[in-house]
Design a protein around this motif. Structure first.
Motif: not given
Length: 164
Positions: A50-54
């Motif tokens: 959910v917190d994927n920044q890529k």
């Protein structure tokens, strides 16, 4: 966080439905993942933090945004394609950006390149053909979800608006 049942753009995978969430424990932390089902690849599942920044994740355009996009599509100029050594990287960057305005600019440029090559009796290059398919498919899927129509109708609408 995106809601279950919501359609989002997920990187170069295009439109995906958020089917569920799941938690996974890694050492002493628990991480929440989206369970995504791509429209393009039936039967595939993507598990993304959910917190994927890529990887770019954004909501699919709204119906109003889609209508506005289609209305002003003719105003977007073809994307200026760099030299052949770096063009695939440029194409990939456009897809990864998730920008539907850049995507339509690329699509228009690729249609123009295809037409020019056909007029000379030549085929479109395999790289151009690959990205022509990918960018068109991405736009068609997003428009079909935004306008609540099937992909064939969205494809026809997109072609009509482009004059292709």
């Amino acid at each position: 966080m995106f809601e279950k049942g919501e359609f989002i753009i997920y990187g170069t995978s295009g439109v995906c439905e958020v089917r569920d969430y799941m938690s996974a424990s890694e050492e002493e932390t628990t991480r929440t993942y989206y369970v995504l089902v791509p429209l393009r690849s039936k039967g595939s599942t993507i598990y993304s933090p959910v917190d994927n920044q890529k990887v770019l994740m954004r909501p699919v355009m709204t119906k109003e945004e889609a209508c506005l996009f289609l209305t002003h599509m003719g105003e977007f100029e073809d994307l200026e394609i760099r030299d052949s050594r770096t063009q695939e990287q440029q194409y990939r960057e456009v897809l990864q950006s998730g920008s539907y305005t850049d995507s339509i600019r690329l699509l228009k440029a690729l249609y123009t390149r295809k037409k020019q090559r056909e007029e000379k009796g030549r085929r479109i290059t395999s790289v151009d053909e690959k990205y022509l398919y990918l960018v068109r498919d991405s736009l068609v899927n997003e428009l079909s979800v935004a306008l609540d129509m099937d992909a064939e109708e969205a494809d026809k609408l997109l072609k009509d608006k482009m004059g292709a």
